[in-house]
Design an enzyme around this catalytic site. Sequence first.
Site, mmCIF file in Angstrom:
data_model
loop_
_atom_site.group_PDB
_atom_site.id
_atom_site.type_symbol
_atom_site.label_atom_id
_atom_site.label_comp_id
_atom_site.label_asym_id
_atom_site.label_seq_id
_atom_site.Cartn_x
_atom_site.Cartn_y
_atom_site.Cartn_z
ATOM 1 N N GLY A 51 0.823 -1.197 0.000
ATOM 2 C CA GLY A 51 0.000 0.000 0.000
ATOM 3 C C GLY A 51 0.855 1.244 0.000
ATOM 4 O O GLY A 51 1.946 1.263 0.559
ATOM 5 N N SER A 52 0.350 2.282 -0.665
ATOM 6 C CA SER A 52 1.062 3.555 -0.720
ATOM 7 C C SER A 52 0.073 4.693 -0.591
ATOM 8 O O SER A 52 -1.051 4.606 -1.081
ATOM 9 C CB SER A 52 1.827 3.701 -2.034
ATOM 10 O OG SER A 52 2.888 2.784 -2.104
ATOM 11 N N GLY A 53 0.500 5.758 0.059
ATOM 12 C CA GLY A 53 -0.345 6.930 0.206
ATOM 13 C C GLY A 53 0.489 8.183 0.246
ATOM 14 O O GLY A 53 1.686 8.173 -0.053
ATOM 15 N N ASP A 93 4.216 4.446 3.202
ATOM 16 C CA ASP A 93 4.181 3.212 2.421
ATOM 17 C C ASP A 93 4.089 2.051 3.387
ATOM 18 O O ASP A 93 4.682 2.082 4.477
ATOM 19 C CB ASP A 93 5.438 3.069 1.553
ATOM 20 C CG ASP A 93 5.568 4.193 0.549
ATOM 21 O OD1 ASP A 93 4.634 4.379 -0.240
ATOM 22 O OD2 ASP A 93 6.608 4.895 0.561
ATOM 23 N N LYS A 106 5.251 0.144 8.379
ATOM 24 C CA LYS A 106 4.696 1.391 7.866
ATOM 25 C C LYS A 106 5.781 2.452 7.892
ATOM 26 O O LYS A 106 6.176 2.934 8.950
ATOM 27 C CB LYS A 106 3.480 1.824 8.695
ATOM 28 C CG LYS A 106 2.807 3.086 8.172
ATOM 29 C CD LYS A 106 1.515 3.384 8.920
ATOM 30 C CE LYS A 106 0.797 4.594 8.342
ATOM 31 N NZ LYS A 106 -0.494 4.858 9.029
ATOM 32 N N ASP A 164 -10.455 10.118 11.239
ATOM 33 C CA ASP A 164 -10.508 9.555 9.880
ATOM 34 C C ASP A 164 -11.137 8.175 9.898
ATOM 35 O O ASP A 164 -10.609 7.215 9.323
ATOM 36 C CB ASP A 164 -9.109 9.502 9.273
ATOM 37 C CG ASP A 164 -9.135 9.262 7.752
ATOM 38 O OD1 ASP A 164 -10.190 9.521 7.132
ATOM 39 O OD2 ASP A 164 -8.117 8.821 7.201
#
Length: 473
Positions: free
Chosen positions: A30-32, A36, A52, A145
């Site tokens: 996953g990446s944001g 990562d 993370k 969130d």
Amino acid sequence: MDPPPPTTKSWSIHTRTEITSKYKIHSLIGSGTFSDIYKATRISDNLPVALKEVHHSQSAFREIEALQALHHSPNVVVLHEFFSSDDEDVVLVLEYLVTDLEKVIKVVGREGGMGGWSVGEVKRWIVQILLAVDACHRSSVIHRDLKPSNFLIGEDGVLKLADFGQARIRIAPGFDSFHHNTQLQSQESSVFQHQNTLTEPENTSQENRSNPMEVPLGTIEESGPSDEFKSNDPFDETDRETNFPDADTSCLATCTTSDVEEDFLKSNYSYENNDGGTESGPLTSCAGTRWFRAPELLFGSTNYGAEVDLWSLGCVIAELFTLQPLFPGTSDIDQISRIYEVLGNLNEEVWPGCAQLPDYQIINFEKVENPSGLASCLPNRSQDEISLVKKLLCYDPAGRATAMELLHDKYLNEEPLPVPVSELRVPLSNHGTDYFSSGSEEWGDRRELGSDSDFDEFDVTTGSGGDFSIQFS
């Protein structure tokens, strides 16, 4: 967009011997915008973990602090340890979980996948979600969130809240800290000067943690009276820098109740600064992912509290019932419009004082004469289910039910009762690997909600042994 250079920090984790000597890194999952996520295995005992790598130190500090405050909860992800140094990104070593609620909802909604959910299964998911949120609010943590992709799920059906990069911690007057003036007294400078290991006592292991999910709801210890909570937090520019959703960084990986017994929702709290004192000031209104963002945030409020989590919670529960997002706005204005179509216009009658919101006089809509009402958005659902969502999705933040109040709601305590966690169906592949791989077909449904990820314009393909390639659009 030009390709990132080979020295970009996103790949620095592979060169850090203090990490690779303890963990075998398998693949990027996953990446944001600010992190990562890598799937890895702890070499000493082959424990699957998620690494993370956080590219923004303030966001990393907030996540570590929140997870330390919540380290006793069975419904919050475990932070095993973290690595930091002056010239490298912070890397959190987190519990690895195979999927998340958003992906499970997709499977159930895909032509009745898994045969659909029973009422007892839905209730158990809701109970776990409520326990996670209640743990945060009991510990004076506002997540900011909440959304289905941030509720991770293990193969055993246990649901855990993750991704605390936007979280804020509030400290009540009279309390020096959450853990007897120890853990949360750490300063940001000391947090990031050296590698840190969070030693987890044996009695807090997964097997031995107290698990209120299996306790009859009526025996769950209630918090104190639920009063309106308005936080006072010093505004800093890092709020603006870190308020974007982290896209898929939470999708497959990423600690809870404190000793503070008093429910903090309806008292005046302030944020403890790094000098041990308290400051007053506004928060940013750009917190959270748009589809789940409370109206006060959409209208620019910088003086809000844990009630923003409660609105998000209502959107998540509604999605559990319908298997579709409740308010899938394409912009902030469209988001407000969709809410108005269902709940009617925001005015002083439904929320006294709303006219003081920063953008209330700026954003104008025609009067919605006949709002459809929440019942229209929840077809074929019972009155008790509709009532549960209504208790959360109201304009006036003071009118929203707390997570603890909902745990004692009639709906969750009448037949059919929530099924045991062991009876929850978690979709997995026939080959024993993760049903939800990080393939591109499972990514991106909600990237349009505000992600500024550098990875939005290209695809990441993972291979064996931690190799990966980039394909640009």
